[in-house]
Design an enzyme around this catalytic site. Structure first.
Site: not given
Ligand code: IDC
Length: 332
Positions: A57, A61-62, A167, A231, A257, A264, A291
């Site tokens: 992540h 954050w982590y 992205e 996703y 990813e 989301s 991810w």
């Molecule tokens: C999301 C994390 C979430 C965080 C958010 C920040 O899962 O915890 O609060 O970002 O805006 C992406 C992105 C990736 C996203 C993920 C899910 O590269 O940063 O992480 N996502 O939304 N692209 C599609 C999905």
């Protein structure tokens, strides 16, 4: 006698010098350098390579998941061969929004991440994780400085891969991304002539078909791949069609990813669609990184939110997505 003593002294000096200049500071990676041949990632002897791994992540954050025990565990038990270090540029103590001490912390985390991945025998992706800063040109100066620094530092690390813009979004066109990419690739190549470089594509790294119509110019094209993100509960056959169109045009793709929930990063899992995706990627020998390595209370996280282990996880510690994806990895 005096002459003999001088000779030994000279030899000693020579040995000290040799040691000082030849012994690397950190353990060098034994992994072969990767290169791009047509649409394929191959090793130095031209054999096809597929990377299957996990993305952290956000490092701010982590950071606790970047540790030797976690990386060695993932390699041994989940059979992954790569890890992605996701460094947000804007969100939450991002590299470009936080202060100088935050930057130093993030760079130290990357140094450690590269070291742990190297010790574990894995490839490692340094990811410039743009997201709300959807146009990579917004922080181009910082990106150039950052990647030059990384390339200078890691030019001899055969396992390091650079991902220059996670992205792009918000309507940023491919021609804008391409201009940015050529600048950054030029900067990286000043020091690192060979490493694989991953370039993001428009619309949250989905519109690979656009990149396929006009890849980066020949001068910068060597060992460059283009990223496709999905996703599974949101992105379906229509996105695989774009991927196929790009492949048909000869564009090398890399899925830096993905997850099996919705875009989301949360919501229900679509395992049937996930299986279609990963089967498609395996068939085409496309690399993929899941991810995310965290215990955030969201369905894309691998570790259950109540679990505080930062390594050596049991299957009870894993979320449904974590279990499904690690089982897929372990099967191969
Ligand atoms: C999301 C994390 C979430 C965080 C958010 C920040 O899962 O915890 O609060 O970002 O805006 C992406 C992105 C990736 C996203 C993920 C899910 O590269 O940063 O992480 N996502 O939304 N692209 C599609 C999905």
């Amino acid at each position: 006698m005096r002459k003999k003593g001088k000779k030994w002294f000279g030899l000693l000096i020579a040995i000290v010098f040799l040691c000082a200049f030849c012994v690397p500071v950190a353990a060098a990676s034994k992994l072969p350098r990767l290169q791009v041949k047509g649409t394929q990632l191959v090793n130095s002897s031209g054999k096809k390579v597929q990377l299957r791994g996990i993305s952290t992540h956000g490092l701010s954050w982590y950071p606790e998941y970047v540790n030797q025990s976690a990386f060695t565990f993932m390699k041994k038990n989940w059979k992954v061969n790569a890890v992605r270090l996701a460094m947000y540029t804007a969100e939450y103590n991002g590299y470009c929004t936080g202060d100088a001490s935050n930057r130093r912390k993030l760079e130290a985390c990357i140094d450690n991440g590269v070291k742990y991945a190297t010790n574990a025998g894995m490839y490692v992706i340094i990811d410039w994780h743009i997201l709300s800063d959807g146009n990579p040109q917004q922080n181009q100066k910082e990106a150039l400085k950052f990647f030059k620094k990384m390339a200078k530092k890691y030019k001899n690390n055969t396992n390091v891969i650079y991902e220059i813009c996670n992205e792009p979004n918000g309507g940023t066109s491919w021609s804008t991304i391409k201009k940015y990419a050529e600048k950054i690739i030029k900067g990286i190549r000043t020091y690192d002539k060979k490493a694989v470089i991953l370039v993001g594509t428009p619309n949250w790294s989905q519109d690979v078909d656009q990149a396929a119509l006009s890849p980066v110019s020949k001068k910068y094209r060597k060992n460059v791949m283009y990223t496709l993100h999905f996703y599974a509960a949101t992105h379906k056959e229509w996105l695989r069609d774009k991927a196929q169109a790009a492949l048909d045009k000869g564009l090398p793709l890399f899925v830096s990813e993905f997850s099996i929930c919705d875009a989301s990063g949360n919501g229900g899992l679509d395992k049937a669609e996930a299986k279609k995706w990963l089967t498609f990627l395996d068939k085409n020998n496309i690399s993929y990184m899941a991810w995310s390595l965290s215990n955030k209370a969201e369905s894309s996280a691998f570790i259950k939110s109540g679990c505080s282990n930062t390594g050596k996880w049991s299957s009870k510690n894993l979320t449904a997505a974590g279990k499904w994806i690690t089982n897929w990895y372990k099967k191969k």
